[in-house]
Structure formats: C-alpha cells, structure tokens
Design an enzyme around this catalytic site. Structure first.
Site, mmCIF file in Angstrom:
data_model
loop_
_atom_site.group_PDB
_atom_site.id
_atom_site.type_symbol
_atom_site.label_atom_id
_atom_site.label_comp_id
_atom_site.label_asym_id
_atom_site.label_seq_id
_atom_site.Cartn_x
_atom_site.Cartn_y
_atom_site.Cartn_z
ATOM 1 N N GLY A 118 -9.376 -7.428 9.057
ATOM 2 C CA GLY A 118 -8.330 -6.623 9.676
ATOM 3 C C GLY A 118 -7.987 -7.085 11.077
ATOM 4 N NE ARG A 119 -11.407 -3.873 14.237
ATOM 5 C CZ ARG A 119 -12.603 -3.465 14.658
ATOM 6 N NH1 ARG A 119 -12.732 -2.906 15.853
ATOM 7 N NH2 ARG A 119 -13.677 -3.610 13.886
ATOM 8 C CE1 TYR A 141 -2.571 9.581 6.868
ATOM 9 C CE2 TYR A 141 -3.861 7.630 6.343
ATOM 10 C CZ TYR A 141 -3.100 8.361 7.243
ATOM 11 O OH TYR A 141 -2.888 7.879 8.521
ATOM 12 N NE ARG A 201 -8.824 -0.095 2.874
ATOM 13 C CZ ARG A 201 -8.816 -0.112 4.202
ATOM 14 N NH1 ARG A 201 -8.030 0.703 4.882
ATOM 15 N NH2 ARG A 201 -9.589 -0.958 4.862
ATOM 16 C CD GLN A 243 -2.897 1.266 2.265
ATOM 17 O OE1 GLN A 243 -2.444 1.670 3.326
ATOM 18 N NE2 GLN A 243 -4.170 0.949 2.100
#
Length: 382
Positions: A325-326, A179, A231, A104
């Site tokens: 993810g987590r 971002y 993304r 990424q």
C-alpha cells in the site's frame, strides 16, 4: 534481479481463469481525488498511470455503489451507468502496461458522512452509531428495511456489470474497515432480529447474498475471465464486536463460494489476534486465516510491507499474493527497481521534495501531511 525474490514474480492463475504476471498487488487506497460527481479526475488517472508498471494487479480506491453509499469527499462512483466511461478511463490507465485492474466496490452504511448522501439519510443494518475514540462522532443510522436490503444486493450486482462494461479485470467487495458489508456481519452494528441479523449465521446472510449476486452477474455478462474478491477486517475493537473465531466461520463460508480470492485488511501483516482463535497460539492473524482456508481459495496478505524482504517474508508464510500500500505511493518504481536488482535504492520514507515526481493527487497529499504517523516521512534537510 536477486534470485531470492524470484518467487514474488511467479505468475498466478485464479479459479476464473484470469492470470496475473506476479504475486504483487497494489492495495486499495483512498486517493480523495475523484470529482464531485464521482467521475475520475486527471490527477487520479495520472496517479494510477504512474504506478501501473509491472504489478500483477492494482485494486482501486473504493467506489460507492449507490448515491447514499458515498462515505467521503473525492470517492469515485460506480453508482450509475453514466459513470461507465469514467470507470473505463481508470481501467485503461491501470492496464496500459499489462497490470490487471480490479475495481473495489463499497457502500459506507453508517460510516457515511451525512453531508455526502442525499437528504443526509445515513442507513445501516440497525440504528447503532459508528463511534470510536479516534474518530468523528457520526449520526445514528436509519435501519434498513428488508426491501432496501434486497435492493442493495442488486445494486452491488449492477456495479459489477458496470465494471465489466468498463473493461476491468475484476472487482473486490469492500467488506472491511467498518463499512456496510462488515456492518451486517458485526454484532456491534447489526442488532436485527429478522433473517438479516441475530445469530452469526444470519449476520452472514447479507455478505453471502451479495457474493451470490455478483457471481450471477459475472456469469451473465462477463465474456472473459473476471475476478471476484472479498476484503475483510478480521476483528473489531468493540464489545460486542467481530472476533477471530467469528471471522474464521465467515472465511469458511466465503471459501466455498464463487469468489476467486480473499483479502485480509490489516495495518501490520504480523499482527496477532486480540480475541478468539482458540488453538492458534502465537500465530499471526494472516497465518491463521491461511491455515483455515487451505487450498480452497487464495489469500492476499497486506500490512506495512515496504521492502522486498518484507514481501518475501510475508509470501513465505504460505499466502498467495502480497499487497503493498503506502510503499507504492512512496516508491512508484518499486517493481522496476527490484526486478533490475536495484532494490538498494528503494525509498521507504516519503520524500516531500519529490512530490511532483511521485504524482500524488493534491487531496491525498494534504491528507498524508495532515495525518501524523500515517506515512513514514523523510525529515527535511537542516
């Protein structure tokens, strides 16, 4: 394996020709554990190695593409040719068991900590600070010149070349979470009046230019199938800010480029739109986005997926791949347990007593323990 989960383990071939073994993806998650110069630490490599078994692909933590794009301590670098050997170690750690490795790429823009960038020179599309009630106040960024924007487009391309040379199977542009790529698209952070801002079409120009550049670089340097993904966050809370209606216009543009997939950044897969998306009553953001893209481009969905039933429910909405993810930090053996029919033993709450077995870098562990309600944590025995 319980037969109902078999759809999650079907292979998928992307437009570029890259094939993944199944529809399960490790979502990009910050690990805070790269060395100060952005090269990989041993803890980072062990973290990926521990989770490399059985997934279709792993998307790494975001890597900054220029020195002034580093957003926080412990972020990996893709900003110079000197880090290619380090990137190659990360790719090899992920790929050793057949999982595809996706790097990424990111620039923090106005979200950069001035202590992390040369001379504290934080840049952005416009001089508008990033400020939310739950975040530390950041400085007003310096507005980028047109020449700096053109150079930044090229910098994204150079990072793709480095990813190819390092042996990655693809890259994902981090156009989410506030971002730089998102900053150009957002009417909150982009107040420009030139070709890089103003109308919604002009606000798309920077992300579309970056997509065009990385596609060009892939065609020039890649000698085997190499995935390009993007993304994005579908909405912003600010006013003005990105709405679902605006995101659907961006999605339409991105679906017609050389990208191989879109990846929606969400904390909850089933969350509904806050603003916009007229005519899509009672549908989740991900379902709306998938309906908009149709068969033009695969969509990766994510957001609080913990159990195989969660993943199956998500997949059955029509999305193409499911990112976890987590849960893959909590349960690194998730894939093996589901494949072996042992899903009843999956951990869905982080067990502090298993810290060493889970192979979580100390920096990430400290962030998890210091951030209430980020991870579900198992209570200690009395």
């Amino acid at each position: 394996m319980n037969g109902k989960y078999e759809p999650l383990f079907q292979s998928h071939k992307f437009k570029c020709g890259l094939e993944v073994d199944n529809r399960l993806v490790m979502a990009p998650m910050t690990h805070f554990s790269s060395l100060e110069d952005g090269t990989s630490s041993e803890a980072e490599l062990q973290y990926y190695t521990r989770r490399s078994q059985g997934l279709g692909m792993i998307i790494t933590a975001c890597a900054y593409i220029t020195p002034n794009g580093k957003g926080f301590a412990g972020e990996p670098s893709a900003a110079s040719d000197e880090v290619i050997p380090s990137l190659a170690k990360v790719a090899a750690a992920i790929k050793q068991n057949g999982t595809k490795a996706i790097l990424q790429l990111n620039h923090g823009g106005r979200r950069c900590d001035p202590a992390m960038v040369p001379d504290g020179d934080v840049i952005g599309p416009s001089p508008v600070a990033y400020a939310r009630p739950d975040r530390v106040q950041l400085p007003v960024p310096r507005e980028m010149s047109a020449e700096e924007i053109e150079a930044m487009v090229k910098a994204f391309g150079e990072s793709v070349r480095r990813a190819i040379e390092a042996g990655f199977d693809g890259v994902e542009l981090h156009g989410a979470n506030g971002y730089l790529l998102q900053q150009f698209f957002s009417p909150h952070s982009n107040r420009r009046t030139d070709d890089w801002g103003g109308s919604i079409r002009n606000r798309m120009n920077f992300p579309l230019a970056v997509v065009e550049e990385i596609t060009r670089v892939r065609e020039k340097y890649a000698t085997k199938p190499f995935v390009l993904g993007y993304r994005f966050s579908p909405e912003e809370p600010e006013t003005p800010g990105i709405t679902m209606d605006e995101t659907l216009l961006l999605v339409d543009e991105l679906a017609n480029t050389g990208l191989d997939y879109l990846h929606v950044s969400l904390g909850d897969f089933w969350s509904n739109p806050k603003r916009g998306a007229k005519g899509y009553s009672e549908r989740s953001r991900l379902e709306i986005i998938k309906k908009q893209t149709g068969d033009r481009i695969p969509v990766i969905g994510v957001g609080s997926i913990f159990t195989p039933d969660d993943a199956l429910d998500a997949y059955n909405t029509g999305i193409d791949l499911v990112a976890i993810g987590r849960e893959l930090i909590i349960e690194p053996d998730w894939i093996d347990k589901v494949r072996s029919g042992n899903e009843g033993s999956l951990m869905t709450r982080l067990d502090p007593s298993l810290k060493e077995e889970l192979v979580i870098p100390e920096e990430l562990w400290s962030e998890i323990m210091g951030t209430p309600n980020w991870f579900p944590v198992k209570a200690a025995n009395p």
